[in-house]
Design a protein around this motif. Structure first.
Motif, PDB file in Angstrom:
ATOM      1  N   ILE A   1       8.514  50.610  45.722  1.00  0.00           N
ATOM      2  CA  ILE A   1       7.744  50.058  44.604  1.00  0.00           C
ATOM      3  C   ILE A   1       8.676  49.208  43.752  1.00  0.00           C
ATOM      4  N   GLY A   2       8.316  47.944  43.583  1.00  0.00           N
ATOM      5  CA  GLY A   2       9.105  47.022  42.781  1.00  0.00           C
ATOM      6  C   GLY A   2       8.239  46.308  41.768  1.00  0.00           C
ATOM      7  N   GLY A   3       8.792  45.276  41.127  1.00  0.00           N
ATOM      8  CA  GLY A   3       8.068  44.551  40.092  1.00  0.00           C
ATOM      9  C   GLY A   3       8.373  45.102  38.710  1.00  0.00           C
TER      10      GLY A   3
ATOM     11  N   LEU B   1      11.836  53.560  44.338  1.00  0.00           N
ATOM     12  CA  LEU B   1      11.873  52.256  43.688  1.00  0.00           C
ATOM     13  C   LEU B   1      12.703  51.272  44.496  1.00  0.00           C
ATOM     14  N   ALA B   2      12.267  50.022  44.506  1.00  0.00           N
ATOM     15  CA  ALA B   2      13.047  48.948  45.113  1.00  0.00           C
ATOM     16  C   ALA B   2      14.325  48.729  44.305  1.00  0.00           C
ATOM     17  N   THR B   3      15.305  48.072  44.907  1.00  0.00           N
ATOM     18  CA  THR B   3      16.634  47.993  44.291  1.00  0.00           C
ATOM     19  C   THR B   3      17.008  46.615  43.764  1.00  0.00           C
ATOM     20  N   LEU B   4      16.279  45.565  44.138  1.00  0.00           N
ATOM     21  CA  LEU B   4      16.718  44.209  43.801  1.00  0.00           C
ATOM     22  C   LEU B   4      16.339  43.774  42.392  1.00  0.00           C
ATOM     23  N   GLY B   5      15.434  44.493  41.743  1.00  0.00           N
ATOM     24  CA  GLY B   5      15.112  44.230  40.343  1.00  0.00           C
ATOM     25  C   GLY B   5      14.636  42.817  40.077  1.00  0.00           C
ATOM     26  N   ASN B   6      15.112  42.236  38.980  1.00  0.00           N
ATOM     27  CA  ASN B   6      14.662  40.910  38.560  1.00  0.00           C
ATOM     28  C   ASN B   6      15.086  39.797  39.504  1.00  0.00           C
ATOM     29  N   ASN B   7      16.035  40.091  40.387  1.00  0.00           N
ATOM     30  CA  ASN B   7      16.498  39.072  41.334  1.00  0.00           C
ATOM     31  C   ASN B   7      15.749  39.118  42.661  1.00  0.00           C
TER      32      ASN B   7
END
Length: 302
Positions: free
Chosen positions: A246-248, A281-287
Protein backbone atom coordinates in the motif's frame (compact mmCIF):
# COMPACT_ATOMS: atom_id res chain seq x y z
CA UNK A 1 27.22 3.82 -12.92
CA UNK A 2 24.34 3.56 -15.38
CA UNK A 3 21.61 6.19 -15.30
CA UNK A 4 17.93 6.05 -16.22
CA UNK A 5 15.40 8.84 -16.69
CA UNK A 6 12.03 8.59 -14.98
CA UNK A 7 9.26 11.03 -15.92
CA UNK A 8 6.18 11.36 -13.73
CA UNK A 9 3.43 13.23 -15.60
CA UNK A 10 0.80 14.50 -13.18
CA UNK A 11 -2.07 16.94 -13.15
CA UNK A 12 0.05 19.53 -11.33
CA UNK A 13 3.64 18.93 -12.43
CA UNK A 14 5.70 17.03 -14.96
CA UNK A 15 8.67 15.69 -13.00
CA UNK A 16 11.92 14.48 -14.55
CA UNK A 17 14.36 12.47 -12.43
CA UNK A 18 17.72 10.92 -13.21
CA UNK A 19 17.97 7.61 -11.32
CA UNK A 20 21.04 5.44 -10.82
CA UNK A 21 21.21 1.64 -10.66
CA UNK A 22 20.64 1.70 -6.89
CA UNK A 23 17.42 3.68 -7.17
CA UNK A 24 18.93 6.97 -6.00
CA UNK A 25 17.65 10.15 -7.63
CA UNK A 26 20.67 12.09 -8.83
CA UNK A 27 18.82 15.12 -10.16
CA UNK A 28 15.19 16.24 -10.27
CA UNK A 29 13.51 18.91 -12.36
CA UNK A 30 9.82 19.75 -12.53
CA UNK A 31 7.65 21.88 -14.79
CA UNK A 32 4.03 22.96 -14.21
CA UNK A 33 1.79 20.70 -16.28
CA UNK A 34 -0.26 23.69 -17.39
CA UNK A 35 2.83 25.28 -18.96
CA UNK A 36 3.67 22.09 -20.87
CA UNK A 37 0.06 21.89 -22.05
CA UNK A 38 -0.10 25.56 -23.05
CA UNK A 39 -0.56 26.13 -26.76
CA UNK A 40 -2.10 22.73 -27.38
CA UNK A 41 1.04 20.80 -28.37
CA UNK A 42 2.02 18.93 -25.24
CA UNK A 43 4.03 16.30 -27.12
CA UNK A 44 6.29 18.83 -28.88
CA UNK A 45 6.99 20.74 -25.67
CA UNK A 46 7.60 17.52 -23.79
CA UNK A 47 10.09 16.39 -26.43
CA UNK A 48 12.04 19.64 -26.07
CA UNK A 49 12.17 19.26 -22.29
CA UNK A 50 13.34 15.69 -22.69
CA UNK A 51 16.08 16.83 -25.08
CA UNK A 52 17.34 19.26 -22.43
CA UNK A 53 17.57 16.49 -19.86
CA UNK A 54 19.41 14.23 -22.28
CA UNK A 55 21.90 16.96 -23.14
CA UNK A 56 22.76 17.41 -19.47
CA UNK A 57 22.87 13.66 -18.84
CA UNK A 58 24.15 12.01 -22.04
CA UNK A 59 24.67 8.63 -20.36
CA UNK A 60 20.94 7.99 -19.88
CA UNK A 61 20.24 4.37 -20.84
CA UNK A 62 16.45 4.55 -21.15
CA UNK A 63 13.38 6.70 -20.48
CA UNK A 64 10.30 5.58 -18.58
CA UNK A 65 7.13 7.67 -18.47
CA UNK A 66 4.31 7.27 -15.96
CA UNK A 67 0.95 8.81 -16.79
CA UNK A 68 -2.27 9.20 -14.75
CA UNK A 69 -4.58 7.43 -17.15
CA UNK A 70 -5.00 4.76 -19.79
CA UNK A 71 -2.77 3.88 -22.74
CA UNK A 72 -3.06 2.05 -26.05
CA UNK A 73 -2.45 -1.70 -26.02
CA UNK A 74 0.93 -1.26 -27.74
CA UNK A 75 2.01 1.40 -25.22
CA UNK A 76 2.65 4.05 -27.88
CA UNK A 77 -0.28 6.40 -27.28
CA UNK A 78 -2.24 7.88 -24.42
CA UNK A 79 -5.98 7.37 -24.23
CA UNK A 80 -7.97 9.06 -21.46
CA UNK A 81 -6.07 11.46 -19.17
CA UNK A 82 -8.77 13.61 -17.53
CA UNK A 83 -6.31 15.51 -15.32
CA UNK A 84 -3.77 16.42 -18.00
CA UNK A 85 -5.15 18.83 -20.56
CA UNK A 86 -3.78 18.30 -24.02
CA UNK A 87 -2.38 14.78 -23.56
CA UNK A 88 -5.41 12.57 -24.10
CA UNK A 89 -5.35 10.48 -27.28
CA UNK A 90 -1.82 11.50 -28.28
CA UNK A 91 0.89 9.28 -29.87
CA UNK A 92 3.44 10.48 -27.31
CA UNK A 93 5.87 7.56 -27.47
CA UNK A 94 5.68 7.34 -31.26
CA UNK A 95 6.60 11.03 -31.51
CA UNK A 96 9.43 10.67 -29.01
CA UNK A 97 10.87 7.66 -30.83
CA UNK A 98 11.03 9.71 -34.01
CA UNK A 99 12.94 12.41 -32.13
CA UNK A 100 15.17 9.94 -30.21
CA UNK A 101 15.31 6.80 -32.39
CA UNK A 102 18.15 5.08 -30.53
CA UNK A 103 16.75 5.52 -27.02
CA UNK A 104 14.49 2.92 -25.37
CA UNK A 105 11.32 4.77 -24.29
CA UNK A 106 8.50 3.08 -22.35
CA UNK A 107 5.19 4.50 -21.10
CA UNK A 108 2.68 3.04 -18.65
CA UNK A 109 0.08 3.99 -16.09
CA UNK A 110 1.67 5.64 -13.06
CA UNK A 111 0.34 3.04 -10.61
CA UNK A 112 1.81 0.26 -12.73
CA UNK A 113 5.11 2.12 -12.77
CA UNK A 114 5.09 2.57 -9.00
CA UNK A 115 4.31 -1.12 -8.56
CA UNK A 116 7.28 -2.15 -10.69
CA UNK A 117 9.48 0.42 -8.97
CA UNK A 118 9.06 -1.40 -5.67
CA UNK A 119 10.46 -4.57 -7.25
CA UNK A 120 13.37 -2.85 -9.01
CA UNK A 121 14.33 -0.26 -6.39
CA UNK A 122 12.26 -0.85 -3.23
CA UNK A 123 13.77 -0.82 0.23
CA UNK A 124 13.05 -4.48 0.99
CA UNK A 125 13.05 -7.81 -0.79
CA UNK A 126 9.77 -8.76 -2.42
CA UNK A 127 8.38 -11.88 -4.04
CA UNK A 128 8.04 -11.69 -7.83
CA UNK A 129 4.24 -11.57 -7.53
CA UNK A 130 2.27 -8.97 -5.57
CA UNK A 131 -0.55 -6.42 -5.70
CA UNK A 132 0.13 -2.71 -5.33
CA UNK A 133 -2.54 -0.27 -4.09
CA UNK A 134 -1.99 3.48 -4.08
CA UNK A 135 -4.16 5.70 -1.88
CA UNK A 136 -3.86 9.38 -2.68
CA UNK A 137 -5.81 11.97 -4.65
CA UNK A 138 -7.36 8.95 -6.27
CA UNK A 139 -7.14 5.21 -5.79
CA UNK A 140 -4.91 3.30 -8.17
CA UNK A 141 -3.54 -0.17 -8.49
CA UNK A 142 -1.00 -2.33 -10.19
CA UNK A 143 0.00 -5.94 -10.11
CA UNK A 144 3.35 -7.60 -10.73
CA UNK A 145 3.23 -11.29 -11.68
CA UNK A 146 6.47 -13.24 -12.05
CA UNK A 147 8.38 -9.96 -12.16
CA UNK A 148 6.31 -8.38 -14.93
CA UNK A 149 3.45 -5.87 -14.82
CA UNK A 150 0.05 -7.47 -15.31
CA UNK A 151 -1.58 -5.57 -18.17
CA UNK A 152 -4.97 -7.15 -18.54
CA UNK A 153 -6.59 -7.81 -21.91
CA UNK A 154 -5.74 -4.57 -23.70
CA UNK A 155 -3.13 -2.99 -21.45
CA UNK A 156 -5.22 -1.22 -18.82
CA UNK A 157 -6.04 -3.80 -16.17
CA UNK A 158 -6.13 -3.14 -12.43
CA UNK A 159 -7.96 0.20 -12.63
CA UNK A 160 -9.15 -0.59 -9.13
CA UNK A 161 -10.21 2.93 -8.23
CA UNK A 162 -13.12 2.56 -10.65
CA UNK A 163 -14.53 -0.61 -9.10
CA UNK A 164 -18.13 0.02 -8.07
CA UNK A 165 -19.11 -0.26 -4.42
CA UNK A 166 -22.37 -0.86 -2.57
CA UNK A 167 -22.74 2.92 -2.08
CA UNK A 168 -23.37 3.37 -5.80
CA UNK A 169 -20.03 5.15 -6.12
CA UNK A 170 -16.62 3.96 -7.18
CA UNK A 171 -13.96 3.05 -4.62
CA UNK A 172 -12.10 6.22 -5.59
CA UNK A 173 -15.15 8.38 -4.97
CA UNK A 174 -15.52 6.79 -1.56
CA UNK A 175 -11.95 6.98 -0.26
CA UNK A 176 -9.94 9.23 -2.58
CA UNK A 177 -9.18 12.70 -1.25
CA UNK A 178 -12.58 14.02 -2.34
CA UNK A 179 -14.24 11.13 -0.53
CA UNK A 180 -12.27 11.84 2.65
CA UNK A 181 -13.38 15.47 2.57
CA UNK A 182 -17.01 14.50 1.94
CA UNK A 183 -16.98 11.99 4.78
CA UNK A 184 -15.38 14.45 7.21
CA UNK A 185 -17.90 17.15 6.25
CA UNK A 186 -20.78 14.76 6.88
CA UNK A 187 -19.52 13.88 10.36
CA UNK A 188 -18.85 17.56 11.11
CA UNK A 189 -22.41 18.52 10.19
CA UNK A 190 -23.77 15.77 12.43
CA UNK A 191 -21.90 17.37 15.33
CA UNK A 192 -21.63 14.12 17.31
CA UNK A 193 -17.86 13.68 17.23
CA UNK A 194 -15.35 15.99 18.91
CA UNK A 195 -13.14 17.76 16.39
CA UNK A 196 -10.81 20.67 15.75
CA UNK A 197 -11.59 20.64 12.03
CA UNK A 198 -12.04 24.19 10.68
CA UNK A 199 -14.93 25.24 8.44
CA UNK A 200 -12.70 25.03 5.37
CA UNK A 201 -10.33 22.07 5.16
CA UNK A 202 -8.65 19.58 2.87
CA UNK A 203 -7.74 15.90 3.18
CA UNK A 204 -4.27 16.74 4.48
CA UNK A 205 -5.80 18.60 7.43
CA UNK A 206 -7.93 15.55 8.25
CA UNK A 207 -4.79 13.39 8.26
CA UNK A 208 -2.91 15.87 10.46
CA UNK A 209 -5.75 15.96 12.97
CA UNK A 210 -5.87 12.16 13.02
CA UNK A 211 -2.21 12.18 14.07
CA UNK A 212 -3.25 14.53 16.89
CA UNK A 213 -5.96 12.12 18.06
CA UNK A 214 -8.94 14.11 16.75
CA UNK A 215 -12.08 12.00 17.21
CA UNK A 216 -13.73 12.94 13.92
CA UNK A 217 -10.56 12.55 11.86
CA UNK A 218 -9.88 9.12 13.32
CA UNK A 219 -13.47 8.08 12.55
CA UNK A 220 -12.95 9.05 8.89
CA UNK A 221 -9.94 6.79 8.52
CA UNK A 222 -11.58 3.98 10.46
CA UNK A 223 -14.45 4.07 7.97
CA UNK A 224 -11.96 4.26 5.13
CA UNK A 225 -10.44 1.05 6.48
CA UNK A 226 -13.66 -0.82 5.75
CA UNK A 227 -13.53 0.21 2.09
CA UNK A 228 -9.87 -0.72 1.79
CA UNK A 229 -10.65 -4.10 3.37
CA UNK A 230 -13.47 -4.73 0.89
CA UNK A 231 -11.17 -3.79 -1.98
CA UNK A 232 -8.47 -6.18 -0.80
CA UNK A 233 -10.99 -9.01 -0.38
CA UNK A 234 -12.12 -8.55 -3.99
CA UNK A 235 -8.58 -8.36 -5.39
CA UNK A 236 -7.34 -11.37 -3.47
CA UNK A 237 -10.37 -13.43 -4.45
CA UNK A 238 -9.92 -12.59 -8.15
CA UNK A 239 -6.13 -12.79 -8.39
CA UNK A 240 -5.22 -15.23 -5.59
CA UNK A 241 -2.18 -13.11 -4.69
CA UNK A 242 -1.28 -12.81 -1.03
CA UNK A 243 1.37 -10.07 -0.89
CA UNK A 244 -0.07 -6.55 -1.00
CA UNK A 245 1.78 -3.24 -0.89
CA UNK A 246 0.00 0.00 0.00
CA UNK A 247 1.48 3.31 -1.12
CA UNK A 248 0.39 6.87 -1.85
CA UNK A 249 0.01 9.88 0.43
CA UNK A 250 -2.87 8.47 2.47
CA UNK A 251 -0.77 5.45 3.39
CA UNK A 252 0.70 7.57 6.21
CA UNK A 253 -2.62 7.06 8.03
CA UNK A 254 -2.46 3.28 7.64
CA UNK A 255 -2.28 2.72 11.41
CA UNK A 256 -5.74 4.31 11.80
CA UNK A 257 -7.48 2.33 9.07
CA UNK A 258 -5.87 -1.10 9.41
CA UNK A 259 -8.05 -2.24 12.32
CA UNK A 260 -11.27 -2.13 10.32
CA UNK A 261 -9.42 -3.23 7.18
CA UNK A 262 -8.34 -6.48 8.86
CA UNK A 263 -11.79 -6.98 10.40
CA UNK A 264 -13.35 -7.02 6.94
CA UNK A 265 -10.58 -9.21 5.51
CA UNK A 266 -10.88 -11.78 8.29
CA UNK A 267 -14.67 -11.85 7.94
CA UNK A 268 -14.75 -12.47 4.21
CA UNK A 269 -11.55 -14.37 3.42
CA UNK A 270 -10.99 -17.96 4.58
CA UNK A 271 -7.75 -19.24 6.06
CA UNK A 272 -6.49 -20.33 2.65
CA UNK A 273 -5.87 -16.64 1.91
CA UNK A 274 -5.32 -15.10 5.33
CA UNK A 275 -2.72 -17.60 6.57
CA UNK A 276 -0.19 -16.26 4.07
CA UNK A 277 -1.60 -12.77 3.56
CA UNK A 278 1.16 -10.15 3.86
CA UNK A 279 0.01 -6.52 3.73
CA UNK A 280 2.68 -3.85 4.14
CA UNK A 281 3.51 -0.30 3.21
CA UNK A 282 5.42 0.51 0.03
CA UNK A 283 8.91 1.92 0.53
CA UNK A 284 9.50 4.51 -2.21
CA UNK A 285 7.33 7.23 -0.65
CA UNK A 286 7.10 10.57 -2.43
CA UNK A 287 9.65 9.47 -5.02
CA UNK A 288 7.55 6.54 -6.22
CA UNK A 289 6.40 8.39 -9.35
CA UNK A 290 9.88 9.17 -10.67
CA UNK A 291 11.60 5.99 -9.52
CA UNK A 292 8.70 3.86 -10.71
CA UNK A 293 8.82 5.52 -14.12
CA UNK A 294 12.57 4.91 -14.32
CA UNK A 295 11.97 1.23 -13.55
CA UNK A 296 9.88 0.94 -16.73
CA UNK A 297 12.98 1.78 -18.74
CA UNK A 298 15.15 -0.54 -16.68
CA UNK A 299 12.72 -3.40 -17.33
CA UNK A 300 12.77 -2.69 -21.06
CA UNK A 301 16.53 -3.24 -21.17
CA UNK A 302 16.37 -6.71 -19.65
Amino acid sequence: MKQYLGVDIGGTNVKFGVVDTNGNIIKKKKYPTVSVSEGGDFCAKFSKLLAKRLQKFPDIQSVGIGIPGTISSDGSSTLDLPNVNGLSNKPLVSILKEDFPDLPIVMDNDANAAALGELEFGGEELPDTYIFITLGTGVGGGCVIDGEIFKGGDGNGLEIGHIMSSTGKTIEENIGKAGIIEMAQKYKEEGILSTNLPDEFDAKMVATLAHDGDELALKVFEEMGKSVGELIVSLVRVLDIKTILIGGGVSETFDYLKGNMYSVINEFLPNYYTDKLDIKLATLGNNAGIIGAASLGVSALK
